[in-house]
Design an enzyme around this catalytic site. Structure first.
Site, PDB file in Angstrom:
ATOM      1  N   TYR A 101       0.860  -1.182   0.000  1.00  0.00           N
ATOM      2  CA  TYR A 101       0.000   0.000   0.000  1.00  0.00           C
ATOM      3  C   TYR A 101       0.897   1.232   0.000  1.00  0.00           C
ATOM      4  O   TYR A 101       1.898   1.280   0.711  1.00  0.00           O
ATOM      5  CB  TYR A 101      -0.885   0.029   1.260  1.00  0.00           C
ATOM      6  CG  TYR A 101      -1.610   1.341   1.422  1.00  0.00           C
ATOM      7  CD1 TYR A 101      -2.888   1.513   0.902  1.00  0.00           C
ATOM      8  CD2 TYR A 101      -1.002   2.429   2.047  1.00  0.00           C
ATOM      9  CE1 TYR A 101      -3.548   2.739   1.015  1.00  0.00           C
ATOM     10  CE2 TYR A 101      -1.644   3.658   2.155  1.00  0.00           C
ATOM     11  CZ  TYR A 101      -2.914   3.795   1.637  1.00  0.00           C
ATOM     12  OH  TYR A 101      -3.556   5.009   1.725  1.00  0.00           O
ATOM     13  N   GLU A 189      -3.668   7.582  -3.837  1.00  0.00           N
ATOM     14  CA  GLU A 189      -3.367   6.298  -3.208  1.00  0.00           C
ATOM     15  C   GLU A 189      -3.200   5.205  -4.250  1.00  0.00           C
ATOM     16  O   GLU A 189      -3.936   5.174  -5.231  1.00  0.00           O
ATOM     17  CB  GLU A 189      -4.561   6.007  -2.287  1.00  0.00           C
ATOM     18  CG  GLU A 189      -4.550   4.744  -1.529  1.00  0.00           C
ATOM     19  CD  GLU A 189      -5.851   4.593  -0.717  1.00  0.00           C
ATOM     20  OE1 GLU A 189      -5.956   5.190   0.356  1.00  0.00           O
ATOM     21  OE2 GLU A 189      -6.750   3.884  -1.184  1.00  0.00           O
TER      22      GLU A 189
END
Ligand code: GDP
Ligand code: MN
Length: 380
Positions: A101, A189
């Site tokens: 991530y 993101e």
């Protein structure tokens, strides 16, 4: 403003962040044609603003063009968290060795951009934050110096990235930071950011939210990325009318000029046991058409049992607002009771206009708030 994965990936590409080849399609035949052209396995991905598409069945690995077409038939029209899928992204399928991530948010507490990384990729980061917060590595960029190489390396080591992959990661993190700043993002993101079986870095998914206030001035180009199908019709109308509007869960509609006054109005309602149905700032110099739009927007919410106007006339003239309310009422035709507090510039004239039209006004905010809470309770 949120944008779709395929649009966010287009931005990542401009910063040389590695992204799979992909094309958007709106029907199964097009999906098949794209898969045939690629001649390899593809992934068919629902393009909706909601996250967790994979879990909802909106991301499907498709070995053949036939499978891609069948998967597209299943995904198009599907409902994911209240959004209907109208488009899919067909991408080259990647062979994943490891998922990470990587994301950037504005952290208001530390007043910095915070870059977060985790080896727990592919899972929603909110869940990781809740269950195992120690697995999220955070660094804060200096607003003047930006994200330093040493900080990106600190992330990489914390995320357990193998030594020979660290340089590639540093480049991606720094470019992501640059993309975030250049585009006035609120969130940017990549989840998952993967290392493929071939040992390459690849952004498999992308999520981006623009800072709304930046769009009308510095990022007019982002208007083209807006998907009206994903936005609340009331919020869309408010934006076009130049109103700042946020829907809330209560039953008293509020029409107010000035953000501070809007906050004070909501507080006053709460003080007397009422619940605001919205935050709405019609701004300074509000003319009739804006007032009418505000009423239309508020009355489109079936929860609204009463409306409170709280207008402090400065640039906004009381007589203009009074006329706006009357012409708005002609247009929207409602049974919903209205309480109006009007003070400041031309307020006497405004109150006279209201009285002639049989509309009740209050002298003070406290009186108005009590009145409107009482009528809303009666009708609840
Ligand atoms: P989200 O569920 O909305 O976050 O959608 P993602 O784009 O992140 O996809 C969900 C999951 O599908 C990813 O975490 C991957 O595990 C998987 N996935 C997506 N694209 C590919 C791909 O090209 N190859 C493989 N093997 N898996 C993929
Ligand atoms: Mn994802």
């Amino acid at each position: 403003m949120k944008i779709h994965e395929y649009q966010a990936k287009e931005i990542l590409r401009r910063y040389n962040i590695p992204v799979q080849a992909g094309e958007v399609a709106a029907n199964p035949a097009e999906v098949r044609a794209i898969a045939e052209k690629y001649g390899r396995a593809v992934v068919v991905k629902a393009q909706v603003h909601a996250g967790g598409r994979g879990k909802a069945g909106g991301v499907k690995f498709s070995k053949t063009p036939q499978a891609a077409e069948e998967n597209a038939t299943k995904i198009l029209g599907m409902d994911i968290k209240g959004s209907t899928v109208h488009k899919v992204l067909v991408t080259d399928a990647a062979d994943i060795a490891k998922e990470f991530y990587l994301g950037i948010i504005l952290d208001r507490a530390s007043k910095t951009l915070t870059i977060m990384g985790s080896a727990e990729g592919g899972v929603e980061i909110e869940e990781v934050a809740k269950d195992t917060p120690e697995k999220i590595i955070k660094v804060q960029a200096d607003p003047f110096l930006g994200l330093g190489d040493f900080q990106a390396r600190e992330l990489a080591f914390g995320m357990g990235i193998a030594n020979e992959k660290v340089n590639g990661f540093v480049t991606i993190a720094k470019e992501l930071y640059r993309a975030y700043c250049d585009n006035d993002a609120e969130i940017l993101e990549i989840n998952p950011l993967v290392i493929t079986e071939q040992g390459e870095w690849l952004a498999l998914d992308a999520k981006m939210v623009y800072e709304d206030n930046a769009i009308s001035v510095r990022h007019k180009e982002a208007e083209d990325l807006r998907d009206l199908g994903e936005e609340q019709p009331a919020e869309d109308e408010a934006r076009r009318a130049g109103l700042s509007y946020v829907k809330l869960d209560g039953n008293i509609g509020c029409v107010v000029n000035g953000a501070g006054l809007a906050m004070a109005t909501m507080d006053s309602l709460k003080l007397y046991g009422g619940e605001p149905a919205n935050f709405l700032d019609i701004g300074g110099g509000a003319k009739s058409d804006r007032v009418t739009a505000a009423m239309r927007i508020i009355l489109s919410d079936p929860n609204v049992k009463a409306i409170l106007f709280n207008i402090f006339g400065g640039i906004t003239r009381g007589d203009d607002v009074a006329r706006g309310i009357i012409s708005g009422l002609k247009e929207v035709q409602t049974e919903v009771p209205i309480v109006i507090r009007l003070v400041g510039t031309n307020s006497e004239e405004g109150r006279r206009i209201l009285e002639e039209a049989d509309l009740k006004s209050a002298e003070t905010l406290m009186e108005a708030a009590q009145k409107v809470v009482a009528v809303a309770k009666e009708r609840a």
